[in-house]
Design a protein around this motif. Structure first.
Motif, PDB file in Angstrom:
ATOM      1  N   HIS A 155      11.436   4.927 -18.555  1.00  0.00           N
ATOM      2  CA  HIS A 155      10.382   5.491 -17.708  1.00  0.00           C
ATOM      3  C   HIS A 155       9.234   5.994 -18.581  1.00  0.00           C
ATOM      4  O   HIS A 155       9.435   6.366 -19.739  1.00  0.00           O
ATOM      5  CB  HIS A 155      10.945   6.626 -16.849  1.00  0.00           C
ATOM      6  CG  HIS A 155      11.959   6.168 -15.844  1.00  0.00           C
ATOM      7  ND1 HIS A 155      11.628   5.377 -14.773  1.00  0.00           N
ATOM      8  CD2 HIS A 155      13.299   6.384 -15.752  1.00  0.00           C
ATOM      9  CE1 HIS A 155      12.714   5.135 -14.052  1.00  0.00           C
ATOM     10  NE2 HIS A 155      13.743   5.729 -14.629  1.00  0.00           N
ATOM     11  N   TYR A 175      13.482  13.016 -17.442  1.00  0.00           N
ATOM     12  CA  TYR A 175      14.376  12.092 -16.748  1.00  0.00           C
ATOM     13  C   TYR A 175      15.816  12.389 -17.148  1.00  0.00           C
ATOM     14  O   TYR A 175      16.058  12.896 -18.247  1.00  0.00           O
ATOM     15  CB  TYR A 175      14.026  10.646 -17.126  1.00  0.00           C
ATOM     16  CG  TYR A 175      12.580  10.301 -16.935  1.00  0.00           C
ATOM     17  CD1 TYR A 175      12.075  10.007 -15.660  1.00  0.00           C
ATOM     18  CD2 TYR A 175      11.699  10.282 -18.019  1.00  0.00           C
ATOM     19  CE1 TYR A 175      10.733   9.695 -15.489  1.00  0.00           C
ATOM     20  CE2 TYR A 175      10.356   9.970 -17.846  1.00  0.00           C
ATOM     21  CZ  TYR A 175       9.886   9.680 -16.576  1.00  0.00           C
ATOM     22  OH  TYR A 175       8.557   9.375 -16.410  1.00  0.00           O
ATOM     23  N   GLN A 182      14.139   8.316 -10.240  1.00  0.00           N
ATOM     24  CA  GLN A 182      13.808   7.861 -11.590  1.00  0.00           C
ATOM     25  C   GLN A 182      15.050   8.049 -12.459  1.00  0.00           C
ATOM     26  O   GLN A 182      15.188   9.043 -13.174  1.00  0.00           O
ATOM     27  CB  GLN A 182      12.610   8.640 -12.136  1.00  0.00           C
ATOM     28  CG  GLN A 182      11.329   8.365 -11.360  1.00  0.00           C
ATOM     29  CD  GLN A 182      10.214   9.324 -11.714  1.00  0.00           C
ATOM     30  OE1 GLN A 182      10.443  10.411 -12.246  1.00  0.00           O
ATOM     31  NE2 GLN A 182       8.989   8.928 -11.413  1.00  0.00           N
ATOM     32  N   ASP A 185      17.656   5.836 -17.017  1.00  0.00           N
ATOM     33  CA  ASP A 185      16.705   5.848 -18.128  1.00  0.00           C
ATOM     34  C   ASP A 185      17.453   5.580 -19.427  1.00  0.00           C
ATOM     35  O   ASP A 185      18.398   6.294 -19.771  1.00  0.00           O
ATOM     36  CB  ASP A 185      16.003   7.204 -18.186  1.00  0.00           C
ATOM     37  CG  ASP A 185      14.945   7.250 -19.259  1.00  0.00           C
ATOM     38  OD1 ASP A 185      14.000   6.441 -19.185  1.00  0.00           O
ATOM     39  OD2 ASP A 185      15.074   8.078 -20.183  1.00  0.00           O
TER      40      ASP A 185
END
Length: 357
Positions: A155, A175, A182, A185
């Motif tokens: 991200h 994140y 989201q 990651d």
């Protein structure tokens, strides 16, 4: 100077209808139609998390060793931090075998729409074989997996340090953000790979006069390694006022990855390789990594102004560039050995900057 936090840019929250449209987009495939009722229930749960700003839904008290031991912090961040502490301890242990992280920065691979491997991957493998022959342990970070793996992400960096450096945590605390979906990651693993490495070798193509987009994503998210705050409780997560005050009180800008050796291989076919190589080396220098000498900083054209369709054949013919890549790996292997034995000269490494940032 008083603490001043500027606001007013963020757009309004999504409406319920817009949120639902975005949530359901991932279930466009008709194969999901049999589960529409279940999807509606999941959507309602996700909407509740969005409205309730549940970025980190599972938390724990920070505990001993933190500025505010009673601060409720993300369990996921806490565990990533502990893995980085363990990795740094292994890195500093003289009994730990020397380890090099090889980064293939090309986005192309034959597991997705290009249908063909990248030249960067081939060059990375040449370097890896050379390092293996030199007796070093190697880890391959293939950034092309961003394009071919299911739901894998790096991200984007949000630029927290531009508000105040202590707001940028090591490791990054932006994140996962479950409120905004989201997740997945990759950087939590990547931070550990960089921390464990005694040497790093980057191999990248040149895309529009600069590095590839996956490499730039990783670079931006590594900003927390250069001055980042290892104590999430000191800013109560993302409190900009607390972070600004910490910086104004005096911030040491710790360089969490300093002392590792590096090499860089940049290739292209028309233009931009020199600037790309300089930008990468400047970045690594800034973070406190130590170059492995001029043989370890390579930029070369492969198939200069020739068709893309024959670029692999051009690499097949270019035995010189293959040998130069081996020399990058050899130089890095020597640098890692000398660095760990305290014999690598890096003049000025111990000098204190009057203007750290």
């Amino acid at each position: 100077m008083p603490v001043d936090v500027r606001t007013g840019q963020a757009p309004p929250a999504h409406t319920r209808e817009e949120f639902g449209r975005r949530f359901r987009a991932r279930f466009f495939d008709p194969a999901f139609r049999a589960e529409d009722e279940a999807i509606r229930r999941l959507e309602a749960i996700a909407w509740e998390g969005y409205c309730g700003a549940r970025k980190s839904p599972v938390k724990r008290k920070a505990g001993p060793g933190f500025k505010d031991p009673d601060y409720e912090m993300s369990v996921e961040w806490y565990h990533t931090r502990n893995r980085l502490i363990a990795a740094q301890q292994r890195w500093g242990d003289p009994a730990t075998p020397s380890r090099v992280l090889l980064v293939n920065a090309a986005t192309r691979n034959d597991g997705t729409c290009p249908g063909e491997m990248s030249k960067s991957f081939r060059l990375t493998r040449i370097a890896q074989q050379t390092l293996d022959e030199a007796g070093l342990q190697t880890d391959l970070l293939d950034l092309s997996r961003l394009a071919s793996d299911y739901d894998r992400h790096i991200h984007p960096c949000k630029g927290c340090l531009s508000t105040a450096m202590p707001l940028c945590h090591w490791p990054c605390s932006c994140y996962p953000n479950h409120e905004l979906s989201q997740v997945n990651d990759w950087m939590a693993e990547i931070y550990e790979s960089w921390t464990s490495a005694h040497g790093v070798l980057l191999v990248t193509p040149t895309h529009w006069y600069t590095m590839s987009s996956p490499l730039k994503l990783m670079m931006d998210r590594l900003v927390c390694a250069d001055g980042g705050n290892p104590d999430l409780s000191s800013t109560h997560g993302k409190d900009p006022g607390m972070a600004k005050q910490l910086e104004l009180d005096g911030w040491p800008y710790p360089k969490h990855l300093a002392g590792r050796a590096y090499g860089v291989v940049v290739h292209g076919d028309v233009a931009g390789i020199e600037g790309n190589r300089r930008a990468l080396c400047d970045w690594l220098d800034w973070m406190g990594l130590i170059d492995a000498g001029p043989q370890a900083r390579l930029d070369r054209y492969i198939g200069y102004y020739e068709p893309y369709a024959t670029s692999h054949q051009a690499l097949d013919r270019d035995s010189s560039v293959q040998e130069e890549v081996r020399n990058v790996a050899r130089a890095l292997a020597i640098a890692v050995q000398e660095l760990r034995e305290g014999r690598l000269s890096a003049p000025g490494r111990g000098l204190r900057s009057p203007r750290p940032k």
